[in-house]
Scaffold this motif. Structure first.
Motif, PDB file in Angstrom:
ATOM      1  N   PRO A  66      61.800  35.163 -34.726  1.00  0.00           N
ATOM      2  CA  PRO A  66      61.625  33.897 -35.448  1.00  0.00           C
ATOM      3  C   PRO A  66      62.204  32.744 -34.641  1.00  0.00           C
ATOM      4  O   PRO A  66      63.173  32.915 -33.896  1.00  0.00           O
ATOM      5  CB  PRO A  66      62.411  34.126 -36.748  1.00  0.00           C
ATOM      6  N   ALA A  67      61.619  31.574 -34.776  1.00  0.00           N
ATOM      7  CA  ALA A  67      62.088  30.412 -34.029  1.00  0.00           C
ATOM      8  C   ALA A  67      63.322  29.812 -34.685  1.00  0.00           C
ATOM      9  O   ALA A  67      63.401  29.695 -35.902  1.00  0.00           O
ATOM     10  CB  ALA A  67      60.979  29.363 -33.951  1.00  0.00           C
ATOM     11  N   GLY A  68      64.310  29.452 -33.857  1.00  0.00           N
ATOM     12  CA  GLY A  68      65.508  28.803 -34.379  1.00  0.00           C
ATOM     13  C   GLY A  68      66.776  29.295 -33.710  1.00  0.00           C
ATOM     14  O   GLY A  68      66.742  30.091 -32.770  1.00  0.00           O
ATOM     15  N   ARG A  69      67.903  28.797 -34.192  1.00  0.00           N
ATOM     16  CA  ARG A  69      69.209  29.212 -33.693  1.00  0.00           C
ATOM     17  C   ARG A  69      69.702  30.397 -34.506  1.00  0.00           C
ATOM     18  O   ARG A  69      69.678  30.375 -35.732  1.00  0.00           O
ATOM     19  CB  ARG A  69      70.215  28.062 -33.798  1.00  0.00           C
ATOM     20  N   PRO A 111      57.678  25.178 -22.159  1.00  0.00           N
ATOM     21  CA  PRO A 111      58.892  25.732 -21.559  1.00  0.00           C
ATOM     22  C   PRO A 111      59.826  26.316 -22.605  1.00  0.00           C
ATOM     23  O   PRO A 111      59.831  25.870 -23.759  1.00  0.00           O
ATOM     24  CB  PRO A 111      59.539  24.533 -20.863  1.00  0.00           C
ATOM     25  N   VAL A 112      60.603  27.285 -22.209  1.00  0.00           N
ATOM     26  CA  VAL A 112      61.611  27.851 -23.107  1.00  0.00           C
ATOM     27  C   VAL A 112      62.719  26.834 -23.343  1.00  0.00           C
ATOM     28  O   VAL A 112      63.214  26.676 -24.468  1.00  0.00           O
ATOM     29  CB  VAL A 112      62.179  29.158 -22.528  1.00  0.00           C
ATOM     30  N   SER A 113      63.119  26.126 -22.284  1.00  0.00           N
ATOM     31  CA  SER A 113      64.215  25.171 -22.400  1.00  0.00           C
ATOM     32  C   SER A 113      63.963  23.992 -21.474  1.00  0.00           C
ATOM     33  O   SER A 113      63.135  24.074 -20.558  1.00  0.00           O
ATOM     34  CB  SER A 113      65.554  25.826 -22.038  1.00  0.00           C
ATOM     35  N   GLY A 144      59.294  22.268 -29.845  1.00  0.00           N
ATOM     36  CA  GLY A 144      59.276  23.717 -29.941  1.00  0.00           C
ATOM     37  C   GLY A 144      60.048  24.430 -28.852  1.00  0.00           C
ATOM     38  O   GLY A 144      60.032  25.669 -28.786  1.00  0.00           O
ATOM     39  N   VAL A 145      60.748  23.683 -27.971  1.00  0.00           N
ATOM     40  CA  VAL A 145      61.583  24.367 -26.977  1.00  0.00           C
ATOM     41  C   VAL A 145      62.742  25.053 -27.699  1.00  0.00           C
ATOM     42  O   VAL A 145      63.198  24.603 -28.750  1.00  0.00           O
ATOM     43  CB  VAL A 145      62.110  23.389 -25.902  1.00  0.00           C
ATOM     44  N   LEU A 146      63.227  26.128 -27.119  1.00  0.00           N
ATOM     45  CA  LEU A 146      64.294  26.899 -27.753  1.00  0.00           C
ATOM     46  C   LEU A 146      65.678  26.380 -27.399  1.00  0.00           C
ATOM     47  O   LEU A 146      66.637  26.634 -28.142  1.00  0.00           O
ATOM     48  CB  LEU A 146      64.198  28.377 -27.353  1.00  0.00           C
ATOM     49  N   SER A 158      66.936  20.627 -35.356  1.00  0.00           N
ATOM     50  CA  SER A 158      65.567  21.128 -35.201  1.00  0.00           C
ATOM     51  C   SER A 158      65.524  22.613 -34.872  1.00  0.00           C
ATOM     52  O   SER A 158      64.444  23.195 -34.780  1.00  0.00           O
ATOM     53  CB  SER A 158      64.854  20.356 -34.090  1.00  0.00           C
ATOM     54  N   GLY A 159      66.694  23.220 -34.661  1.00  0.00           N
ATOM     55  CA  GLY A 159      66.739  24.640 -34.321  1.00  0.00           C
ATOM     56  C   GLY A 159      66.937  24.932 -32.861  1.00  0.00           C
ATOM     57  O   GLY A 159      66.893  26.098 -32.448  1.00  0.00           O
ATOM     58  N   CYS A 160      67.171  23.899 -32.034  1.00  0.00           N
ATOM     59  CA  CYS A 160      67.419  24.113 -30.607  1.00  0.00           C
ATOM     60  C   CYS A 160      68.856  24.609 -30.392  1.00  0.00           C
ATOM     61  O   CYS A 160      69.793  24.122 -31.035  1.00  0.00           O
ATOM     62  CB  CYS A 160      67.251  22.813 -29.824  1.00  0.00           C
TER      63      CYS A 160
END
Length: 325
Positions: free
Chosen positions: A44-47, A71-73, A114-116, A141-143
């Protein structure tokens, strides 16, 4: 490439990472090291909070191998100003800085992309008065968020950062005042060490970063010993990149990747994890500049790809012409 593992007390603690799915594969972004790791099943996306030892057990993967457009980051350098004047700086000091309102817009665009993970760098990011507000946008935002700093302002800002960031990376160029201050100015070593201690005292996972140069390479073993005494969570050895103001020193100070691997490898078992970031590891890395322009490291990390404005999430997407990650 990670050379060694630390003792159990430094690897068992839980810390925040960014998780998500790229190219159908679950990935974890570690804000402490900047590494991307493959989780296998979709995530799942997020921290999320994971034990450090569980993060370290996941296989490393270069983001360019994931076959994903986003990109991932990213590294965001919202400031070019700095209280130090390091001759090997990657920054181009001629880049104009955006105003406070425009900077907030950039933070919102990165947050929505949407980057992690995001590493906030500079210049010296701790000079930004509204930094806490920008960090809140990114984390909200979950980064997974880290800050790379010279450490000199950490003693006064560590408490506020502890509530907002997932990791701190402090730049050191030597294991003592004589060797560090040669590059960063008189008194900078003492202030950086005080900053590291403040970050650790406030519970922030902290990493030392050092640029590998011919002049500083002999001090690497002692720097690792210092990292152990300070209680940091690891050391990242960065290969010299010929960008910005430091481009003029490249011929004199660059260490070939093969020699760099040898220098790190002969350290043997170390009390803290030591990682070498080669130029190949830095290929394709995405940077958002202080003027809101996006650039990406070329495949050989010897140059940057063409600039483009950060007008929205699509601006960060990897274009085939970039030949990057």
């Amino acid at each position: 490439m990670t050379i060694s593992t630390a003792s159990t007390d430094r690897t068992s603690a839980r810390r925040m990472v960014g998780s998500g799915t790229r190219g159908g594969t679950g990935v974890v972004y570690d804000p402490l090291t900047g590494l991307t790791r493959q989780a296998g099943e979709p995530m799942p996306a997020g921290r999320i909070a994971l034990a450090a030892e569980d993060v370290a057990a996941l296989p490393e993967v270069h983001p360019g191998e994931l076959g994903a457009g986003m990109p991932v980051s990213v590294c965001w350098s919202p400031i070019v100003r700095c209280n130090l004047a390091c001759p090997h700086c990657l920054d181009d000091k001629s880049v104009p800085e955006l105003g406070r309102g425009e900077r907030a817009e950039v933070a919102a665009r990165i947050a929505a992309s949407g980057v992690l993970g995001v590493d906030v760098s500079g210049g010296e990011p701790l000079l930004i008065r509204d930094l806490p507000t920008l960090l809140d946008v990114l984390v909200g935002s979950g980064c997974a968020v880290s800050v790379t700093t010279n450490g000199t302002h950490l003693p006064r800002r560590a408490e506020a950062l502890a509530r907002r960031v997932d990791a701190i990376r402090v730049s050191l160029d030597g294991p003592d005042p004589k060797r560090h201050d040669r590059w960063r100015g008189e008194g900078s070593f003492a202030m950086a060490v005080a900053g590291i201690r403040a970050a650790i005292a406030h519970g922030i996972p902290t990493q030392i970063q050092t640029v590998l140069m011919r002049s500083s390479a002999p001090g690497l073993p002692e720097l690792v010993e210092l990292a152990d005494r300070l209680g940091v969570h690891g050391v990242t050895v960065l290969q010299y990149l010929p960008f910005g103001e430091g481009a003029s020193l490249a011929d004199a100070e660059e260490v070939p990747d093969e020699d760099a691997r040898h220098l790190v490898g002969v350290l043997g078992a170390t009390p803290v994890p030591v990682r070498l970031r080669t130029r190949a590891d830095a290929a394709g890395f995405t940077v958002v500049r202080a003027d809101g322009q996006v650039w990406r490291n070329a495949p050989d990390s010897a140059a940057i790809a063409a600039l483009r404005p950060l007008s929205g999430p699509v601006s960060l997407a990897v274009a085939e012409r970039d030949g990057s990650a």
